[in-house]
Design an enzyme around this catalytic site. Structure first.
Site, PDB file in Angstrom:
ATOM      1  N   LYS A   1       0.812  -1.219   0.000  1.00 14.69           N
ATOM      2  CA  LYS A   1       0.000   0.000   0.000  1.00 14.69           C
ATOM      3  C   LYS A   1       0.845   1.270   0.000  1.00 14.69           C
ATOM      4  CE  LYS A   1      -1.018  -0.530   4.922  1.00 14.69           C
ATOM      5  NZ  LYS A   1       0.059  -1.536   5.071  1.00 14.69           N
TER       6      LYS A   1
ATOM      7  N   ARG B   1      12.497  -6.940   1.959  1.00 16.97           N
ATOM      8  CA  ARG B   1      12.505  -5.489   1.741  1.00 16.97           C
ATOM      9  C   ARG B   1      13.771  -4.849   2.315  1.00 16.97           C
ATOM     10  NH1 ARG B   1       7.432  -1.923   3.370  1.00 16.97           N
ATOM     11  NH2 ARG B   1       7.648  -2.927   5.398  1.00 16.97           N
TER      12      ARG B   1
ATOM     13  N   ARG C   1       2.915  -8.355  13.425  1.00 18.43           N
ATOM     14  CA  ARG C   1       2.222  -7.374  12.588  1.00 18.43           C
ATOM     15  C   ARG C   1       1.033  -8.011  11.878  1.00 18.43           C
ATOM     16  NH1 ARG C   1       7.072  -5.521   9.133  1.00 18.43           N
ATOM     17  NH2 ARG C   1       5.623  -4.120   8.066  1.00 18.43           N
TER      18      ARG C   1
ATOM     19  N   ARG D   1      14.346  -2.753   7.743  1.00 11.92           N
ATOM     20  CA  ARG D   1      13.580  -2.183   8.847  1.00 11.92           C
ATOM     21  C   ARG D   1      13.556  -3.175   9.996  1.00 11.92           C
ATOM     22  NH1 ARG D   1       7.871  -0.014   6.476  1.00 11.92           N
ATOM     23  NH2 ARG D   1       7.123  -1.096   8.336  1.00 11.92           N
TER      24      ARG D   1
ATOM     25  N   ARG E   1      -6.372   2.334  11.001  1.00 10.43           N
ATOM     26  CA  ARG E   1      -5.957   0.954  11.158  1.00 10.43           C
ATOM     27  C   ARG E   1      -6.774   0.237  12.229  1.00 10.43           C
ATOM     28  NH1 ARG E   1      -0.325   0.985   9.213  1.00 10.43           N
ATOM     29  NH2 ARG E   1       0.611  -1.015   9.571  1.00 10.43           N
TER      30      ARG E   1
HETATM   31  P1  ADP Z   1       3.112  -1.899   7.507  1.00  7.82           P
HETATM   32  O1  ADP Z   1       1.754  -1.515   7.031  1.00  7.82           O
HETATM   33  O2  ADP Z   1       3.964  -2.433   6.416  1.00  7.82           O
HETATM   34  O3  ADP Z   1       3.109  -2.766   8.726  1.00  7.82           O
HETATM   35  P2  ADP Z   1       3.715   0.883   8.262  1.00  7.82           P
HETATM   36  O4  ADP Z   1       4.963   1.505   7.771  1.00  7.82           O
HETATM   37  O5  ADP Z   1       2.420   1.386   7.725  1.00  7.82           O
HETATM   38  O6  ADP Z   1       3.926  -0.649   7.974  1.00  7.82           O
HETATM   39  O7  ADP Z   1       3.643   0.985   9.857  1.00  7.82           O
HETATM   40  C1  ADP Z   1       4.727   0.611  10.672  1.00  7.82           C
HETATM   41  C2  ADP Z   1       4.323   0.627  12.146  1.00  7.82           C
HETATM   42  O8  ADP Z   1       3.899   1.937  12.535  1.00  7.82           O
HETATM   43  C3  ADP Z   1       3.155  -0.267  12.532  1.00  7.82           C
HETATM   44  O9  ADP Z   1       3.545  -1.594  12.763  1.00  7.82           O
HETATM   45  C4  ADP Z   1       2.660   0.431  13.816  1.00  7.82           C
HETATM   46  O10 ADP Z   1       3.480   0.140  14.926  1.00  7.82           O
HETATM   47  C5  ADP Z   1       2.832   1.885  13.484  1.00  7.82           C
HETATM   48  N1  ADP Z   1       1.616   2.476  12.875  1.00  7.82           N
HETATM   49  C6  ADP Z   1       1.525   2.996  11.620  1.00  7.82           C
HETATM   50  N2  ADP Z   1       0.275   3.452  11.381  1.00  7.82           N
HETATM   51  C7  ADP Z   1      -0.441   3.197  12.506  1.00  7.82           C
HETATM   52  C8  ADP Z   1      -1.794   3.423  12.909  1.00  7.82           C
HETATM   53  N3  ADP Z   1      -2.669   4.006  12.092  1.00  7.82           N
HETATM   54  N4  ADP Z   1      -2.183   3.034  14.151  1.00  7.82           N
HETATM   55  C9  ADP Z   1      -1.324   2.456  14.996  1.00  7.82           C
HETATM   56  N5  ADP Z   1      -0.032   2.213  14.686  1.00  7.82           N
HETATM   57  C10 ADP Z   1       0.410   2.580  13.462  1.00  7.82           C
END
Ligand code: ADP
Ligand code: ZN
Length: 228
Positions: free
Chosen positions: A28, A138, A182, A171, A103
């Site tokens: 995404k 990645r 996750r 990462r 989320r």
């Molecule tokens: P991915 O979708 O690949 O897991 P992201 O880069 O979107 O990775 O997010 C990385 C981390 O940031 C998540 O695992 C979480 O800890 C935090 N995070 C990001 N967006 C949110 C959100 N909307 N609510 C809670 N935590 C978030």
């Protein structure tokens, strides 16, 4: 019709408020970036914002880091505050792509209560078996954030960015032991948004398999179909 994209033309901007939803590794972030570049609308990635805050050692970063490293979601309050601030900025008034937010259902409700009216929520669907391979492979440029994949999008020189020569790193939350957390968080807390937005008639399902161009082609096609 609110779309203003003129291919090869000048305007190339859409007035749409979009959300990209999908499990970790569904692509995404990559697709949001491509679409934002194409239509000149801002991309708001909560993951990117949080990672920057961690790098900068801000109070936000300090609060979020432990959760992120463990593959857990940070608190709704923290994230809702960040998004509210982003959306107040002037360049978000006409359109944006939210990537990584909402989320959880409380996050989606907070967004709605703030008066934001979304146009579409794109759900990128990828088989779970494929997600782990995408995430463990990645690599991200430590300098310009360009992403690579050791197998699917390798850099020409192993370990270094094609764009800027920066060092490529993994990462912390892309290590196999964290990826499991996750995926569980997605199932447990995020997946209910599929029904939430489905019920509001906003959900657009996009097959997330194939290469970058194939997937972005599907998204563009869907946007065009919606317009008709
Ligand atoms: P991915 O979708 O690949 O897991 P992201 O880069 O979107 O990775 O997010 C990385 C981390 O940031 C998540 O695992 C979480 O800890 C935090 N995070 C990001 N967006 C949110 C959100 N909307 N609510 C809670 N935590 C978030
Ligand atoms: Zn780079």
């Amino acid at each position: 019709m609110r779309r203003e994209c003129k291919e090869g033309g000048q305007t190339n901007r859409i007035k749409m408020k979009l959300v990209f939803l999908g499990p970790p590794g569904s692509g995404k972030g990559t697709q949001a970036k491509l679409l934002c570049g194409r239509y000149s609308i801002p991309q708001i990635s909560t993951g990117d914002i949080l990672r920057q805050a961690v790098r900068d050692h801000t109070p936000l970063g300090e609060q979020a880091k432990a959760y992120m490293d463990q593959g857990l979601l940070v608190s709704d309050d923290l994230i809702i505050g960040i998004i509210a601030e982003c959306l107040r900025k002037s360049d978000c008034g006409e359109g944006y792509i939210l990537d990584g937010f909402p989320r959880t259902v409380p996050q989606a409700e907070a967004l709605e209560q703030s008066g934001e009216v979304l146009d579409h929520v794109f759900l990128l669907e990828v088989a779970e078996a494929e997600l782990v391979g995408r995430l463990t492979g990645r690599r991200v440029c430590s300098s310009c954030n360009q992403e690579y994949h050791i197998q699917f999008y390798p850099p020409s020189r192993e370990g270094y960015c094609d764009r800027c020569g920066g060092e490529l790193l993994q990462r912390k939350d892309d290590k196999e032991e964290t990826i499991g957390h996750r995926l569980v968080e997605y199932e447990r807390r995020t997946k209910s948004l599929v029904d939430y937005y489905g019920g509001k008639g906003k959900l657009r399902r996009i097959a997330g398999d194939g290469n970058l161009e194939t997937i972005s082609g599907r998204i563009r096609q869907e946007l065009e179909d919606i317009d008709r």
